[in-house]
Write a protein that holds these residues in place. Structure first.
Motif, mmCIF file in Angstrom:
data_model
loop_
_atom_site.group_PDB
_atom_site.id
_atom_site.type_symbol
_atom_site.label_atom_id
_atom_site.label_comp_id
_atom_site.label_asym_id
_atom_site.label_seq_id
_atom_site.Cartn_x
_atom_site.Cartn_y
_atom_site.Cartn_z
ATOM 1 N N ASP A 258 -6.547 -4.794 -8.922
ATOM 2 C CA ASP A 258 -5.850 -3.541 -8.625
ATOM 3 C C ASP A 258 -6.437 -2.893 -7.377
ATOM 4 O O ASP A 258 -5.709 -2.397 -6.501
ATOM 5 C CB ASP A 258 -5.955 -2.589 -9.816
ATOM 6 N N SER A 261 -5.438 -4.849 -4.276
ATOM 7 C CA SER A 261 -4.057 -4.640 -3.854
ATOM 8 C C SER A 261 -3.943 -3.418 -2.954
ATOM 9 O O SER A 261 -3.146 -3.401 -2.007
ATOM 10 C CB SER A 261 -3.147 -4.492 -5.078
ATOM 11 N N GLN A 265 -3.470 -3.291 1.650
ATOM 12 C CA GLN A 265 -2.488 -2.508 2.395
ATOM 13 C C GLN A 265 -3.055 -2.027 3.727
ATOM 14 O O GLN A 265 -2.306 -1.781 4.669
ATOM 15 C CB GLN A 265 -2.034 -1.317 1.550
ATOM 16 N N THR A 271 3.587 -3.995 1.348
ATOM 17 C CA THR A 271 3.240 -3.356 0.078
ATOM 18 C C THR A 271 3.861 -4.087 -1.108
ATOM 19 O O THR A 271 3.310 -4.054 -2.207
ATOM 20 C CB THR A 271 3.708 -1.885 0.079
ATOM 21 N N GLN A 272 4.998 -4.764 -0.883
ATOM 22 C CA GLN A 272 5.625 -5.507 -1.981
ATOM 23 C C GLN A 272 4.705 -6.633 -2.454
ATOM 24 O O GLN A 272 4.630 -6.933 -3.641
ATOM 25 C CB GLN A 272 6.973 -6.094 -1.539
ATOM 26 N N SER A 275 1.353 -5.015 -4.116
ATOM 27 C CA SER A 275 1.596 -4.374 -5.408
ATOM 28 C C SER A 275 1.737 -5.375 -6.544
ATOM 29 O O SER A 275 1.425 -5.071 -7.701
ATOM 30 C CB SER A 275 2.862 -3.507 -5.342
#
Length: 305
Positions: A258, A261, A265, A271-272, A275
């Motif tokens: 997490d 991720s 960025q 971001t797709q 995420s």
């Protein structure tokens, strides 16, 4: 900007707390023979209740207690459906998830007159605790100090749950109910009371997980802000074999993904893609460890015979 540094792992520890708290709650239910897939809804209820409590009281302590209470209310609804009315736990859990999603969306409009998200600059989030002595240690201080109280609560809860399940009489009774409910009843154990107790405790833990989400990181509530963390907590529970210490390790893995991720960025990655990283790791982990889970379940069944 570096991909791996102290701040990444400190962020992972901060993000692991909602997952770990919810996984502990799911493990308690699993230990009494109830597979609770409603963790997502319990966390969301806790997050929304914490914001409501914070908004009306102005107290972070009241907000955290309100979040835990919100989780308990929803968990009792799940308990009534599964224990009293003998509903399928998976169906009941999915229903709880959709019910809470709808109720919190409605609550945003009814209570705060907003859509999508609610934020109030006057609300105070959870404080950051600087641990005495530890904060001055060069490496460990950066990792372990400066987190919210609920982050430390998550790890303490895991240790206490281990002691409770494997070192106390009530803990052994809970394990007995999960192994063979019929045999536990024949021995005179209060199976229904133990199951309700486990579900209520699960609601408290998931409510605290929700409070950490809405007060510990962003101090706001958005529709569906759990973003699948309840299901990730289920995977963490299964990978940890419903053992508190094992769940610490599996939750740390998902917390790190997490945090990564978010870090990715900063490297101009879509971001797709960033995420979906925690969920990809979830699928990969389940794929590679499915045989170990089946072997553990088979050995548990053999030992109970």
């Amino acid at each position: 900007m570096e991909l791996f540094d102290y701040s990444l792992f400190a962020s992972a520890i901060r993000m692991v707390s909602p997952i770990l708290l919810a996984a502990l709650g799911g493990a308690l239910c699993a230990r009494v023979g109830i597979f609770n897939v409603g963790l997502e809804g319990l966390i969301l209820a806790g997050a929304f209740s914490a914001i409501v409590g914070n908004y009306y009281s102005g107290s972070v302590i009241v907000a955290v207690l309100t979040g835990a209470f919100g989780g308990v209310l929803v968990s009792l609804l799940f308990g009534l459906a599964t224990i009293k009315f003998k509903a399928n736990p998976i169906v009941a859990g999915i229903a709880i998830n959709f019910l809470v999603l709808g109720l919190t969306t409605f609550g945003l409009r009814a209570i705060f007159q907003v859509k999508g998200a609610f934020y109030d600059k006057d609300m105070n989030g959870l404080p950051k605790w600087d641990l005495p002595l530890i904060e001055n240690i060069p490496v460990i201080g950066k990792l372990l100090s400066g987190h919210s109280p609920l982050v430390y609560t998550a790890f303490i809860a895991a240790i206490l749950l281990y002691i409770f399940l494997f070192k106390t009489v009530v803990g052994f009774r809970i394990l007995a109910v999960g192994k063979n409910e019929a045999a536990a009843r024949s021995l005179g154990l209060k199976v229904t009371a133990l199951q309700y107790g486990a579900i209520v405790a699960s609601g408290v833990l998931c409510g605290l997980a929700g409070a950490q989400l809405s007060l510990g990181q962003v101090t706001m509530f958005t529709e569906g802000m759990t973003a699948g963390r309840g299901f990730i907590a289920l995977v963490a529970m299964m990978l940890g074999q419903s053992h508190p210490i094992g769940m610490i390790g599996s939750s740390l893995l998902f917390g790190l993904m997490d945090a990564m991720s978010i870090r990715l960025q900063g490297f101009s990655m879509p971001t797709q893609f960033t995420s979906m990283l925690p969920y990809v790791i979830t699928i990969i982990a389940m794929f590679f460890l499915k045989d170990r889970g089946l072997e553990s379940q088979a050995s548990g069944q053999q030992s109970s015979r």
